[in-house]
Design a protein around this motif. Structure first.
Motif, PDB file in Angstrom:
ATOM      1  N   MET A   1     -51.845   3.687-101.236  1.00 56.50           N
ATOM      2  CA  MET A   1     -51.196   2.499-101.765  1.00 56.50           C
ATOM      3  C   MET A   1     -50.654   1.656-100.616  1.00 56.50           C
ATOM      4  SD  MET A   1     -49.223   4.178-105.061  1.00 56.50           S
ATOM      5  CE  MET A   1     -48.676   2.591-105.684  1.00 56.50           C
ATOM      6  N   ARG A   2     -50.522   0.350-100.866  1.00 57.98           N
ATOM      7  CA  ARG A   2     -50.072  -0.563 -99.823  1.00 57.98           C
ATOM      8  C   ARG A   2     -48.618  -0.267 -99.439  1.00 57.98           C
ATOM      9  NH1 ARG A   2     -47.421  -5.437 -99.576  1.00 57.98           N
ATOM     10  NH2 ARG A   2     -47.138  -5.445-101.839  1.00 57.98           N
ATOM     11  N   ARG A   3     -48.367  -0.268 -98.138  1.00 59.30           N
ATOM     12  CA  ARG A   3     -47.013  -0.077 -97.625  1.00 59.30           C
ATOM     13  C   ARG A   3     -46.584  -1.368 -96.926  1.00 59.30           C
ATOM     14  NH1 ARG A   3     -47.204   5.049 -93.842  1.00 59.30           N
ATOM     15  NH2 ARG A   3     -44.928   4.976 -94.066  1.00 59.30           N
ATOM     16  N   ASP A   4     -45.333  -1.763 -97.123  1.00 58.06           N
ATOM     17  CA  ASP A   4     -44.834  -2.980 -96.481  1.00 58.06           C
ATOM     18  C   ASP A   4     -43.669  -2.676 -95.544  1.00 58.06           C
ATOM     19  OD1 ASP A   4     -42.877  -2.319 -98.276  1.00 58.06           O
ATOM     20  OD2 ASP A   4     -42.898  -4.223 -99.366  1.00 58.06           O
TER      21      ASP A   4
END
Length: 382
Positions: free
Chosen positions: A1-4
């Motif tokens: 999943m995308r991490r910011d």
């Protein structure tokens, strides 16, 4: 999943770390495991690259960036390469904050350049035989004698104790019958001080490359100039850094669980049973899918807590929640991954065996899972 969580600066740092890990650590790691210690020159090389001093002020050779995300990157890249940097992690994540918070100007001038350069190595001596997580019960004493303290006692399970030039020792300088937590002080013992001796190197189940020692102090004369912070205030100092220490364990647990899944996916694609790849079996797919979901949940929890830690908002109870969840996920994931390796998973030549033995201590050090549950329960008003 995308991490910011990370910025382009962190991504650039990640590339530097990844290249160093693959070039200098991976090829020599098996030899270090057999020796039970990382060689000092690796710390020096890391210091030359700026990997050890990013949190230290620029005037002492550091980068002046007290951003815990750089510590996270270092752990994640080591795990990706299926190695650990336990002694480095302890120096940066657990010990360095005490120097940064409590060292006076004279101490900074004496020690910070060597810390940034990787030429001064550190350890912290809290645990004693029989005390474990009961920090208030420690029996090592430091009695005032003129301008010095006379330090007496023994410590065990000391990570980095073999190479340490500076050892932060937690000692009792006074006793208050109404408050067991009062009267503890931090003293920096330097290599070569008379009466300071290193005992045996402890043989551990896992984390083989992380030297772990017994230390003894027999009338060690420690000058007041080597005291960190105020006398008698150490218990509060220790509590102040515990959320970061526990986050360090949690971050490593998630990174190593993710590495275990990646190694297992590679293995089951190549390994055949009954004439077909193990990856084609429904059980294999379901197991890895379930593990992947767990690790993503742990990652999201850890990333949120890292942000709160950076912002100075991470509570002790929430740090306990993160450590409890992430280390328990690691334990389940690595165990199930090893099962998919079958008999080969039990052989130390396969990295999953090392990941398995290394993982077990995560539910013990920096506070056991049971201690984490007590802290969480207390936060719930129980």
């Amino acid at each position: 999943m995308r991490r910011d969580l990370f910025t382009p600066d962190h991504d650039e740092f990640r590339t530097l770390v990844r290249d160093f890990v693959h070039a200098r650590i991976v090829p020599e790691y098996p030899a270090w495991e057999k020796a039970g210690i990382m060689p000092r020159e690796i710390f020096t090389e890391m210091g030359d690259l700026g990997l050890l001093g990013f949190a230290l002020p620029e005037q002492y050779g550091g980068a002046g960036m007290r951003d815990y995300r750089y510590n996270v990157v270092l752990q994640e890249e080591a795990a990706r390469a299926l190695v650990t940097l336990g002694t480095v992690r302890t120096q940066l994540d657990v010990i360095l904050p005490y120097f940064l918070e409590y060292a006076d100007e004279a101490q900074r001038a004496r020690w910070f350049p060597g810390l940034a350069a990787g030429r001064l190595l550190t350890a912290i001596a809290m645990t004693e035989p029989g005390t474990g997580s009961d920090l208030a019960g420690m029996r090592t004493t430091a009695i005032r004698d003129g301008d010095d303290y006379l330090l007496n006692g023994a410590k065990t399970f000391i990570t980095g104790g073999a190479n340490a030039d500076l050892v932060i020792v937690v000692a009792r300088t006074s006793t208050d019958p109404d408050n067991r937590r009062a009267g503890l002080t931090l003293l920096v013992v330097e290599d070569g001080m008379p009466g300071f001796t290193r005992g045996r190197m402890l043989e551990k189940m896992g984390c083989k490359v992380q030297d772990t020692m017994e230390l003894a102090f027999d009338n060690v004369r420690v000058p007041q100039a080597n005291r960190l912070g105020e006398e008698g205030r150490a218990f509060g100092y220790l509590g102040h850094n515990l959320p970061q220490e526990r986050m360090t364990v949690a971050v490593g647990s998630v990174a190593q669980a993710r590495a275990a899944i990646a190694a297992t996916v590679d293995y089951v694609k190549q390994r055949k049973a009954f004439g077909t790849p193990v990856a084609s079996f429904q059980n294999t797919k379901f197991e890895l899918a379930a593990m992947s979901a767990e690790v993503e949940a742990a990652q999201a929890m850890a990333d949120r807590a890292v942000r709160e830690l950076i912002d100075g908002e991470l509570s002790a109870a929430d740090a306990a929640r993160v450590k409890l969840f992430c280390t328990e996920v690691q334990g389940r994931v690595v165990d199930r991954c090893l099962q998919l390796f079958g008999g080969y998973g039990y052989m130390m030549e396969y990295p999953i065996a090392r990941l398995y033995t290394d993982a077990r201590v995560a539910r013990i050090y920096a506070g056991t899972s049971e201690v984490m549950k007590l802290l969480i329960a207390r936060d719930l008003g129980l």
